[in-house]
Design a protein around this motif. Structure first.
Motif, PDB file in Angstrom:
ATOM      1  N   PHE A   1      -6.100  -7.160   4.255  1.00 45.45           N
ATOM      2  CA  PHE A   1      -4.929  -7.067   3.746  1.00 45.45           C
ATOM      3  C   PHE A   1      -4.335  -7.670   5.324  1.00 45.45           C
ATOM      4  O   PHE A   1      -3.541  -8.061   5.171  1.00 45.45           O
ATOM      5  CB  PHE A   1      -4.329  -6.373   2.942  1.00 45.45           C
TER       6      PHE A   1
ATOM      7  N   THR B   1      -4.042  -7.146  -3.320  1.00 44.62           N
ATOM      8  CA  THR B   1      -4.297  -5.585  -1.722  1.00 44.62           C
ATOM      9  C   THR B   1      -3.490  -4.607  -2.941  1.00 44.62           C
ATOM     10  O   THR B   1      -3.714  -3.471  -3.698  1.00 44.62           O
ATOM     11  CB  THR B   1      -3.833  -5.611  -1.152  1.00 44.62           C
ATOM     12  N   SER B   2      -1.848  -4.376  -3.626  1.00 42.99           N
ATOM     13  CA  SER B   2      -1.867  -3.692  -4.845  1.00 42.99           C
ATOM     14  C   SER B   2      -2.168  -3.719  -5.753  1.00 42.99           C
ATOM     15  O   SER B   2      -2.499  -2.246  -6.422  1.00 42.99           O
ATOM     16  CB  SER B   2      -0.073  -4.594  -4.703  1.00 42.99           C
TER      17      SER B   2
ATOM     18  N   LEU C   1      -9.348  -0.517   1.794  1.00 42.71           N
ATOM     19  CA  LEU C   1      -9.081  -1.846   1.239  1.00 42.71           C
ATOM     20  C   LEU C   1      -7.625  -2.447   1.729  1.00 42.71           C
ATOM     21  O   LEU C   1      -6.914  -3.418   1.032  1.00 42.71           O
ATOM     22  CB  LEU C   1      -7.803  -1.600  -0.770  1.00 42.71           C
ATOM     23  N   ALA C   2      -6.714  -1.270   2.894  1.00 47.18           N
ATOM     24  CA  ALA C   2      -5.013  -2.099   3.446  1.00 47.18           C
ATOM     25  C   ALA C   2      -5.912  -2.956   4.766  1.00 47.18           C
ATOM     26  O   ALA C   2      -5.354  -4.079   5.734  1.00 47.18           O
ATOM     27  CB  ALA C   2      -4.496  -1.143   3.941  1.00 47.18           C
TER      28      ALA C   2
ATOM     29  N   VAL D   1       0.839  -0.835  -0.265  1.00 45.84           N
ATOM     30  CA  VAL D   1      -0.202   0.167  -0.256  1.00 45.84           C
ATOM     31  C   VAL D   1       0.613   1.329  -0.249  1.00 45.84           C
ATOM     32  O   VAL D   1      -0.112   2.335  -0.211  1.00 45.84           O
ATOM     33  CB  VAL D   1      -1.120  -0.117   0.991  1.00 45.84           C
TER      34      VAL D   1
END
Length: 593
Positions: free
Chosen positions: A589, A555-556, A585-586, A417
């Motif tokens: 993860f 995630t990336s 979004l992180a 991220v």
């Protein structure tokens, strides 16, 4: 109870093979590392806030020149005290064991403390000489620059540069005056004193730097022309001097109290030979230079000095290359990205590296001696004794594996991220002018460099804790080769490929990868010689779980696809919105990891 007559410190010599090494208490090392991390977070937070305010008053050129002066200051401190600090810590680890009697009670440590104090004055003397030498070299370089450039060019130095250089030299000398108290407090694991000293010094530096910058700006604006008092980088020099004064005052306060309690002096004092010691040892005065300095420690420090020089050149090599291949304005842009990119290293990695170096030095201080004793009595030892002799090495291997595993997990999070968050973060904290200058792209590239920085730090800390003089010299030779690789990579990335600051990050990554490989080979051989498998079956356990790696990749990709990049000149609302989307979004993860 302290001896009435001071006895000299025993030289670094193998301990008896029949005495099991006394490992340091792990909780104390963990508490020390935790305290230093908390200190770094608090002090860096204050520095971070002050820097954000300072950026409103700075140009890229001023920041570039301030970075050059900071490199000068750090170089003086590094060359003067780095190798001696490591040598004194290793001496302290061995002497702590020598001072324990057969009944398990610790004997007087006043002699070892006095020996450390005496050695600290060598750092002060070296610091004065290095400050004069490097200062003269810097003055020569800026005079050459003035001769080659017009006064109106971008490379013309700002006002008050020479007085600022003198103040930085004085500040380095003032900070080195606190070294006698620091080394004793560090040997005694007095982390609270260090926390207090660095906290006070950081507050003084921030307040002085910011106050001087704001005051000069107001006076300039109040003048008839609006430029009546341009003091250039003088606020940074005044702030650094305030930092040194703060360290000296607090360390002297705590060190004086400790010296009064334990019966040693913070001034250099001769170590007298005493044949009637409580532990029955008779020391030879030939082990001390001028009856002041422990010869084995001086020899170890001198062996490490070559490595320290190479290491510092590699550590500050990016700044050296930028100063050669670019203007001060470009240096300011790179310095901004480097400061924010290295924030995690200064907050987390540096205190862990320092604490682990002290921890491993104490844990494995008698390891080589025990190994030699084991060879001499191989036929008389049973499997149980061999297992006990390997206990410190097994414990060290386990702790080092744990650190590396945590660093690799952190690397997953940072690289997944971090690059996407670099531009909105920089635009939010520094404004659109800095974000549009290319610093955002450099910061995004720097995120990939942080994991290498972390792993190399703890690996080199372990090597410094256990390496012999011959191994230190061998490492210095390899470091010299790596410096040549780094210079070649820097030339290719900066001049041939014209990669700018991003190319410099790539060159640093190549250099750091070489150093990591060397350290890992050394660590593997070190533990293999002691019957402990560091990689072997444990290699797979060091790597993150495959599901964590997959989550990082997903995630990336999701961040790049679902969070469109905003303009560098976008407003703070757009920047905060983008950071919020990346944070959302992180979360899955992080839960997966």
């Amino acid at each position: 109870m302290a001896n009435k007559a001071q006895r000299p410190v025993p030289p670094i010599a193998p301990a008896s093979s029949t005495t099991a090494p006394a490992a340091p208490a792990a909780p104390s090392a963990v508490r020390g590392a935790s305290l230093l991390i908390a200190l770094q977070i608090a002090s860096r937070a204050a520095t971070f806030i002050a820097n954000q305010l300072l950026l409103r008053f700075l140009t890229a050129q001023l920041l570039g020149v301030a970075t050059q002066l900071e490199v000068y200051y750090l170089s003086v401190l590094f060359f003067a005290r780095e190798s001696l600090r490591v040598a004194i810590q290793r001496q302290g680890g061995r002497e702590t064991k020598d001072e324990e009697g057969k009944d398990g009670k610790k004997k007087s440590s006043s002699s070892s403390s006095q020996s450390a104090v005496n050695l600290a004055y060598v750092s002060i003397l070296l610091g004065v000489l290095v400050a004069l030498l490097l200062g003269q070299l810097y003055l020569t370089s800026i005079n050459t620059t003035d001769a080659d450039n017009d006064s109106d060019s971008d490379d013309a130095h700002p006002p008050f540069l020479v007085p600022s250089l003198y103040l930085y030299a004085i500040a380095s000398a003032v900070e080195l005056l606190s070294e006698p108290a620091f080394v004793v407090l560090q040997l005694r694991l007095q982390f609270g004193a260090r926390a207090a000293a660095e906290s006070v010094a950081t507050v003084l530096r921030c307040a002085t730097t910011l106050g001087a910058a704001v005051l000069s700006t107001r006076l300039a604006n109040a003048s008839a022309t609006g430029t009546g008092l341009d003091i250039g980088v003088l606020p940074f020099a005044l702030g650094q001097l305030a930092y040194g004064v703060g360290l000296l005052a607090v360390y002297t306060w705590f060190g004086t109290a400790l010296a009064r309690r334990d019966g040693f002096s913070l001034l250099p004092k001769r170590l007298t030979t005493n044949s009637n010691n409580n532990n029955g040892n008779n020391y030879n005065s030939d082990d001390y230079a001028l009856q002041l300095f422990d010869r084995p420690t001086l020899h170890l420090a001198s062996s490490m000095s070559v490595q320290s020089i190479v290491k510092h050149v590699l550590t500050q090599g990016d700044t050296f290359l930028v100063s050669i291949f670019s203007t001060t304005t470009t240096q300011g842009v790179y310095a901004l990205a480097n400061n924010y990119g290295g924030l995690a290293a200064r907050l987390l990695f540096q205190p862990i590296e320092e604490s682990s170096r002290s921890y491993f030095s104490r844990l494995l201080a008698d390891d080589d001696a025990s190994k030699k004793g084991e060879k001499g009595n191989k036929g008389a030892k049973g499997s149980k004794d061999e297992k006990n002799d390997n206990a410190p090495a097994s414990r060290a291997a386990h702790d080092l594996q744990t650190l590396l595993k945590l660093y690799l997990l952190f690397s997953l999070v940072a690289t997944a991220v971090g690059p996407a968050a670099a531009a909105p973060f920089l635009g939010l904290v520094t404004g659109p002018r800095w974000a549009a200058s290319g610093a955002a792209a450099t910061l995004a590239a720097y995120v990939w460099y942080i994991p290498l920085l972390a792993i190399n730090g703890v690996a080199e800390a372990f090597v410094a804790s256990v390496a012999t003089q011959a191994q230190v010299y061998h490492q210095s030779v390899w470091m010299g080769g790596f410096s040549a690789v780094f210079a070649a990579a820097g030339y290719i990335c900066l001049r041939v490929l014209d990669g700018g600051a991003i190319g410099l990050v790539a060159a640093n990554g190549i250099n750091m990868a070489c150093r990591i490989v060397w350290c890992l080979v050394f660590i593997q051989r070190y533990f293999a010689a002691r019957g402990v498998s560091f990689f072997g079956d444990a290699a797979s356990s060091l790597m993150p779980h495959p599901l964590s790696v997959l989550a990082a990749v997903v995630t990336s990709a999701a961040v790049r696809r679902l969070v469109p990049a905003v303009s560098a000149v976008a407003g703070p609302v757009a920047q905060m919105t983008q950071l919020a989307k990346i944070g959302i979004l992180a979360v899955p993860f992080l839960l997966t990891v």
